[in-house]
Design a protein around this motif. Structure first.
Motif, mmCIF file in Angstrom:
data_model
loop_
_atom_site.group_PDB
_atom_site.id
_atom_site.type_symbol
_atom_site.label_atom_id
_atom_site.label_comp_id
_atom_site.label_asym_id
_atom_site.label_seq_id
_atom_site.Cartn_x
_atom_site.Cartn_y
_atom_site.Cartn_z
ATOM 1 N N VAL A 1 0.879 -1.171 0.000
ATOM 2 C CA VAL A 1 0.000 0.000 0.000
ATOM 3 C C VAL A 1 0.917 1.222 0.000
ATOM 4 O O VAL A 1 1.485 1.588 1.028
ATOM 5 C CB VAL A 1 -0.945 0.010 1.221
ATOM 6 N N SER A 2 1.078 1.843 -1.157
ATOM 7 C CA SER A 2 2.028 2.949 -1.292
ATOM 8 C C SER A 2 1.426 4.266 -0.822
ATOM 9 O O SER A 2 0.223 4.365 -0.529
ATOM 10 C CB SER A 2 2.471 3.079 -2.751
ATOM 11 N N ARG A 3 2.266 5.286 -0.789
ATOM 12 C CA ARG A 3 1.805 6.609 -0.348
ATOM 13 C C ARG A 3 0.820 7.229 -1.324
ATOM 14 O O ARG A 3 0.153 8.196 -0.983
ATOM 15 C CB ARG A 3 3.003 7.535 -0.153
ATOM 16 N N ASN A 23 -2.937 2.343 6.660
ATOM 17 C CA ASN A 23 -3.072 1.328 7.705
ATOM 18 C C ASN A 23 -4.483 0.768 7.772
ATOM 19 O O ASN A 23 -4.675 -0.423 8.023
ATOM 20 C CB ASN A 23 -2.653 1.888 9.059
ATOM 21 N N ARG A 24 -5.486 1.602 7.524
ATOM 22 C CA ARG A 24 -6.864 1.120 7.525
ATOM 23 C C ARG A 24 -7.090 0.141 6.380
ATOM 24 O O ARG A 24 -7.725 -0.905 6.557
ATOM 25 C CB ARG A 24 -7.851 2.290 7.423
ATOM 26 N N VAL A 25 -6.555 0.451 5.206
ATOM 27 C CA VAL A 25 -6.669 -0.458 4.061
ATOM 28 C C VAL A 25 -5.992 -1.786 4.397
ATOM 29 O O VAL A 25 -6.557 -2.862 4.168
ATOM 30 C CB VAL A 25 -6.073 0.173 2.785
ATOM 31 N N LYS A 26 -4.792 -1.727 4.976
ATOM 32 C CA LYS A 26 -4.072 -2.959 5.317
ATOM 33 C C LYS A 26 -4.836 -3.778 6.361
ATOM 34 O O LYS A 26 -4.913 -5.003 6.240
ATOM 35 C CB LYS A 26 -2.670 -2.627 5.824
ATOM 36 N N ARG A 27 -5.402 -3.119 7.359
ATOM 37 C CA ARG A 27 -6.187 -3.836 8.380
ATOM 38 C C ARG A 27 -7.365 -4.555 7.756
ATOM 39 O O ARG A 27 -7.656 -5.711 8.083
ATOM 40 C CB ARG A 27 -6.708 -2.865 9.440
ATOM 41 N N ASN A 28 -8.066 -3.867 6.856
ATOM 42 C CA ASN A 28 -9.244 -4.470 6.222
ATOM 43 C C ASN A 28 -8.864 -5.637 5.318
ATOM 44 O O ASN A 28 -9.562 -6.662 5.300
ATOM 45 C CB ASN A 28 -10.025 -3.415 5.443
#
Length: 94
Positions: free
Chosen positions: A28-30, A39-44
């Protein structure tokens, strides 16, 4: 044997592995957003993987690359997009 699946907000890379369990890789790049959004995308995505890994048809290495706009999706939208893409290609049992 590998597979590459494009969705509007993700690129999914699947490759069979010889280990006994599925593995997850995340990129998940900048470009996706600030640290909180990334971080929210990675958690989901991790939560999707945790819930659905028993439904994979094969033992695979599952790599997810988030595209621009992924941070704008809700939890349900992320789950639906990933699930629909994997079911359409036959990698996930409904």
């Amino acid at each position: 044997m590998g597979c590459k699946i494009h969705t509007p907000h993700f690129i999914l890379l699947l490759a069979e592995n010889s280990s006994l369990r599925c593995r997850l890789g995340l990129t998940v790049s900048r470009k996706v957003g600030n640290a909180v959004m990334r971080n929210r995308v990675k958690r989901n995505v991790r939560e999707f993987f945790r819930r659905e890994q028993s439904k994979f048809t094969n033992v695979v290495d599952f790599s997810v690359v988030a595209k621009r706009g992924a941070a704008d999706l809700s939890h349900k939208d992320i789950f639906a997009e990933l699930q629909n893409a994997l079911e359409a290609k036959g990698h996930l049992n409904g």
